[in-house]
Design a protein around this motif. Structure first.
Motif, PDB file in Angstrom:
ATOM      1  N   ILE A 194       0.808  -1.227   0.000  1.00  0.00           N
ATOM      2  CA  ILE A 194       0.000   0.000   0.000  1.00  0.00           C
ATOM      3  C   ILE A 194       0.841   1.278   0.000  1.00  0.00           C
ATOM      4  CG2 ILE A 194      -2.173  -0.876   0.954  1.00  0.00           C
ATOM      5  CD1 ILE A 194      -1.229   0.079   3.728  1.00  0.00           C
TER       6      ILE A 194
ATOM      7  N   THR B  43      -4.079   1.368   7.778  1.00  0.00           N
ATOM      8  CA  THR B  43      -4.404   2.643   7.127  1.00  0.00           C
ATOM      9  C   THR B  43      -5.119   3.563   8.113  1.00  0.00           C
ATOM     10  OG1 THR B  43      -6.504   1.801   6.276  1.00  0.00           O
ATOM     11  CG2 THR B  43      -4.617   1.635   4.807  1.00  0.00           C
ATOM     12  N   THR B  44      -4.935   4.859   7.920  1.00  0.00           N
ATOM     13  CA  THR B  44      -5.569   5.862   8.784  1.00  0.00           C
ATOM     14  C   THR B  44      -6.783   6.393   8.045  1.00  0.00           C
ATOM     15  OG1 THR B  44      -3.411   6.413   9.652  1.00  0.00           O
ATOM     16  CG2 THR B  44      -5.133   8.055   9.980  1.00  0.00           C
ATOM     17  N   ASN B  45      -7.971   6.145   8.594  1.00  0.00           N
ATOM     18  CA  ASN B  45      -9.189   6.507   7.864  1.00  0.00           C
ATOM     19  C   ASN B  45      -9.791   7.846   8.297  1.00  0.00           C
ATOM     20  OD1 ASN B  45      -9.759   3.053   8.146  1.00  0.00           O
ATOM     21  ND2 ASN B  45      -9.315   4.073   6.219  1.00  0.00           N
ATOM     22  N   GLU B  46      -9.055   8.569   9.101  1.00  0.00           N
ATOM     23  CA  GLU B  46      -9.536   9.853   9.627  1.00  0.00           C
ATOM     24  C   GLU B  46     -10.045  10.774   8.497  1.00  0.00           C
ATOM     25  OE1 GLU B  46     -10.105  11.502  12.291  1.00  0.00           O
ATOM     26  OE2 GLU B  46      -9.836  13.600  11.739  1.00  0.00           O
ATOM     27  N   THR B  47     -11.273  11.239   8.623  1.00  0.00           N
ATOM     28  CA  THR B  47     -11.845  12.153   7.626  1.00  0.00           C
ATOM     29  C   THR B  47     -12.998  12.916   8.255  1.00  0.00           C
ATOM     30  OG1 THR B  47     -12.677  12.305   5.354  1.00  0.00           O
ATOM     31  CG2 THR B  47     -13.474  10.438   6.652  1.00  0.00           C
ATOM     32  N   LEU B  48     -13.484  13.929   7.558  1.00  0.00           N
ATOM     33  CA  LEU B  48     -14.658  14.661   8.040  1.00  0.00           C
ATOM     34  C   LEU B  48     -15.299  15.392   6.867  1.00  0.00           C
ATOM     35  CD1 LEU B  48     -13.672  17.978   9.710  1.00  0.00           C
ATOM     36  CD2 LEU B  48     -11.909  16.325   9.235  1.00  0.00           C
TER      37      LEU B  48
ATOM     38  N   ARG C 131     -13.790  18.962   4.788  1.00  0.00           N
ATOM     39  CA  ARG C 131     -12.454  19.102   5.398  1.00  0.00           C
ATOM     40  C   ARG C 131     -11.684  20.239   4.719  1.00  0.00           C
ATOM     41  NH1 ARG C 131      -8.617  13.866   6.450  1.00  0.00           N
ATOM     42  NH2 ARG C 131      -7.188  14.845   7.869  1.00  0.00           N
TER      43      ARG C 131
ATOM     44  N   SER D  80     -11.903   7.188   1.915  1.00  0.00           N
ATOM     45  CA  SER D  80     -12.192   6.721   3.272  1.00  0.00           C
ATOM     46  C   SER D  80     -13.683   6.372   3.401  1.00  0.00           C
ATOM     47  CB  SER D  80     -11.731   7.758   4.303  1.00  0.00           C
ATOM     48  OG  SER D  80     -11.856   7.221   5.596  1.00  0.00           O
TER      49      SER D  80
ATOM     50  N   ASP E 169     -11.031   3.613  -2.374  1.00  0.00           N
ATOM     51  CA  ASP E 169     -10.128   3.499  -1.223  1.00  0.00           C
ATOM     52  C   ASP E 169      -9.575   2.082  -1.188  1.00  0.00           C
ATOM     53  OD1 ASP E 169      -9.780   5.409   1.459  1.00  0.00           O
ATOM     54  OD2 ASP E 169      -9.298   3.300   1.820  1.00  0.00           O
ATOM     55  N   PHE E 170      -8.418   1.945  -0.542  1.00  0.00           N
ATOM     56  CA  PHE E 170      -7.871   0.596  -0.372  1.00  0.00           C
ATOM     57  C   PHE E 170      -8.650  -0.179   0.681  1.00  0.00           C
ATOM     58  CE2 PHE E 170      -5.445  -2.397   2.048  1.00  0.00           C
ATOM     59  CZ  PHE E 170      -5.104  -3.288   1.047  1.00  0.00           C
ATOM     60  N   SER E 171      -9.120   0.522   1.695  1.00  0.00           N
ATOM     61  CA  SER E 171      -9.766  -0.152   2.819  1.00  0.00           C
ATOM     62  C   SER E 171     -11.159  -0.663   2.445  1.00  0.00           C
ATOM     63  CB  SER E 171      -9.860   0.819   4.003  1.00  0.00           C
ATOM     64  OG  SER E 171     -10.818   0.360   4.908  1.00  0.00           O
TER      65      SER E 171
ATOM     66  N   ALA F  67      -9.940   0.348  -4.644  1.00  0.00           N
ATOM     67  CA  ALA F  67      -8.818   0.548  -5.582  1.00  0.00           C
ATOM     68  C   ALA F  67      -7.571   0.917  -4.797  1.00  0.00           C
ATOM     69  CB  ALA F  67      -9.143   1.656  -6.584  1.00  0.00           C
TER      70      ALA F  67
ATOM     71  N   LEU G  55      -4.022   2.755  -4.833  1.00  0.00           N
ATOM     72  CA  LEU G  55      -3.307   3.809  -5.557  1.00  0.00           C
ATOM     73  C   LEU G  55      -1.915   3.380  -5.999  1.00  0.00           C
ATOM     74  CD1 LEU G  55      -4.250   6.833  -3.250  1.00  0.00           C
ATOM     75  CD2 LEU G  55      -5.031   6.489  -5.584  1.00  0.00           C
TER      76      LEU G  55
HETATM   77  C1  LIG Z   1      -6.567  10.067   6.169  1.00  0.00           C
HETATM   78  S1  LIG Z   1      -7.693   9.310   5.053  1.00  0.00           S
HETATM   79  C2  LIG Z   1      -8.105  10.687   4.010  1.00  0.00           C
HETATM   80  C3  LIG Z   1      -9.556  10.674   3.567  1.00  0.00           C
HETATM   81  C4  LIG Z   1      -9.984  11.900   2.759  1.00  0.00           C
HETATM   82  N1  LIG Z   1      -9.277  11.951   1.486  1.00  0.00           N
HETATM   83  C5  LIG Z   1      -9.767  13.168   3.537  1.00  0.00           C
HETATM   84  O1  LIG Z   1      -8.843  13.928   3.210  1.00  0.00           O
HETATM   85  O2  LIG Z   1     -10.516  13.421   4.474  1.00  0.00           O
HETATM   86  C6  LIG Z   1      -6.558   8.366   4.049  1.00  0.00           C
HETATM   87  C7  LIG Z   1      -7.228   7.246   3.261  1.00  0.00           C
HETATM   88  O3  LIG Z   1      -6.288   6.746   2.329  1.00  0.00           O
HETATM   89  C8  LIG Z   1      -6.497   5.347   2.193  1.00  0.00           C
HETATM   90  N2  LIG Z   1      -5.296   4.735   1.611  1.00  0.00           N
HETATM   91  C9  LIG Z   1      -4.076   4.557   2.190  1.00  0.00           C
HETATM   92  N3  LIG Z   1      -3.241   3.935   1.341  1.00  0.00           N
HETATM   93  C10 LIG Z   1      -3.940   3.727   0.197  1.00  0.00           C
HETATM   94  C11 LIG Z   1      -3.623   3.117  -1.047  1.00  0.00           C
HETATM   95  N4  LIG Z   1      -2.419   2.606  -1.276  1.00  0.00           N
HETATM   96  N5  LIG Z   1      -4.590   3.064  -1.982  1.00  0.00           N
HETATM   97  C12 LIG Z   1      -5.814   3.585  -1.751  1.00  0.00           C
HETATM   98  N6  LIG Z   1      -6.179   4.164  -0.602  1.00  0.00           N
HETATM   99  C13 LIG Z   1      -5.245   4.229   0.370  1.00  0.00           C
HETATM  100  C14 LIG Z   1      -6.808   4.899   3.603  1.00  0.00           C
HETATM  101  O4  LIG Z   1      -7.480   3.657   3.625  1.00  0.00           O
HETATM  102  C15 LIG Z   1      -7.648   6.061   4.130  1.00  0.00           C
HETATM  103  O5  LIG Z   1      -9.015   5.817   4.007  1.00  0.00           O
END
Ligand SMILES: C[S@@+](CC[C@H](N)C(=O)[O-])C[C@H]1O[C@@H](n2cnc3c(N)ncnc32)[C@H](O)[C@@H]1O
Length: 273
Positions: free
Chosen positions: A17, A69-74, A77, A111, A139-141, A193, A195
């Motif tokens: 990832i 993975t960090t799923n923090e979102t709002l 944002r 996320s 998202d990957f998750s 998906a 990235l």
């Molecule tokens: C901190 S959240 C950001 C969510 C949103 N874009 C925001 O800014 O509020 C990061 C997201 O990136 C995803 N992520 C991390 N690595 C990834 C990858 N290789 N491919 C796709 N998603 C990925 C995580 O699962 C997570 O849901």
């Protein structure tokens, strides 16, 4: 953690990832794996590491990646990207595409869907002609994608960034949960998906080419080399003249594309030349 196992985990996370974990981040693996260890009856993270080493594409391996993975979102944002959509990007696209042209937006790393919902609300309120704006969230998750597809948020989640006016207009209360109303839901699709895989381009192709891509608060986790590759993959999925919206502290890098920096209220957006 045994050095050999930590090294394996570092390489595994980077390869799968793009997560670059420094040597001082062992504690992060331990703290994020507590639940998985219990669920799978494993003694410790070394045992977990040995198990996924044998099946790096198995279900447990995917759960490990998900947990890291960090799923923090709002909702809404940073606010300025949504103001930019309303005041700059959507008007420009509407003028260029005429009254009925389709506008494709991609929330890459969506996320649990708050970003895609915020894009959909902004489009609903500012783009004439309903149904023109199509939003893909990826998202990957697997867990995050499932939550985003459901479109059900807790009271605490809607209290993070969502103004009362939009809450009432675009969400329906169901006990202590809030469901995204159908008019908003039908503008969005969510899919899994990764990235860091080349396959990304073909996975999203049928939803593009994209006029706008939000890729925020995820590039920071990648090495500079990986970041450049991810941005190039995204660029290959975009329309020329399309906008790339990164996180406030992130910038696109890459060599197959050139970006024009566009300032909106002093914040940087990027336009594909
Ligand atoms: C901190 S959240 C950001 C969510 C949103 N874009 C925001 O800014 O509020 C990061 C997201 O990136 C995803 N992520 C991390 N690595 C990834 C990858 N290789 N491919 C796709 N998603 C990925 C995580 O699962 C997570 O849901």
């Amino acid at each position: 953690m045994q050095p050999l196992e930590f090294k394996f985990m570092q390489e595994f996370l980077l390869r799968k990832i793009g997560l670059a974990l420094n040597n001082d981040k062992q504690y992060l693996i331990k703290s994020r794996m507590t639940r998985l260890l219990r669920e799978h009856g494993l003694d410790d993270v070394n045992a977990l590491s040995r198990t996924i080493r044998q099946k790096p594409d198995g279900d447990l391996a995917r759960q490990v990646l998900d947990a890291m993975t960090t799923n923090e979102t709002l909702f809404f944002r940073d606010q300025y990207p949504f103001d930019a959509l309303r005041d700059l990007i959507f008007p420009e696209l509407t003028a260029a595409k005429g009254a009925h042209g389709k506008i494709n937006v991609w929330s890459a790393a969506s996320s649990t869907g708050q970003e895609a919902c915020s894009i959909a609300m902004t489009a609903s309120e500012s783009v004439p002609g309903p149904g023109r704006v199509h939003i893909l969230g990826t998202d990957f998750s697997v867990k995050a994608v499932a939550a985003a597809s459901k479109g059900v948020y807790s009271q605490m989640e809607v209290q993070r960034g969502l103004p009362i006016k939009q809450l009432v207009r675009f969400f329906e209360q169901d006990g202590n949960r809030w469901n995204v109303r159908p008019e908003l839901k039908k503008m969005m699709r969510f899919a899994h998906a990764n990235l860091v895989e080349d396959q990304l381009v073909s996975t999203v192709r049928r939803h593009g080419p994209f006029d706008v891509v939000f890729c925020r608060n995820v590039l920071i986790y990648f090495t500079p080399e990986e970041r450049a590759k991810v941005v190039d993959r995204i660029a290959r999925s975009m329309q020329k003249g399309g906008y790339f919206v990164s996180g406030a502290t992130e910038t696109p890098e890459g060599n197959v594309s050139r970006w024009e920096q566009v300032l909106f209220k002093g914040k940087r957006l990027w336009k594909l030349l």
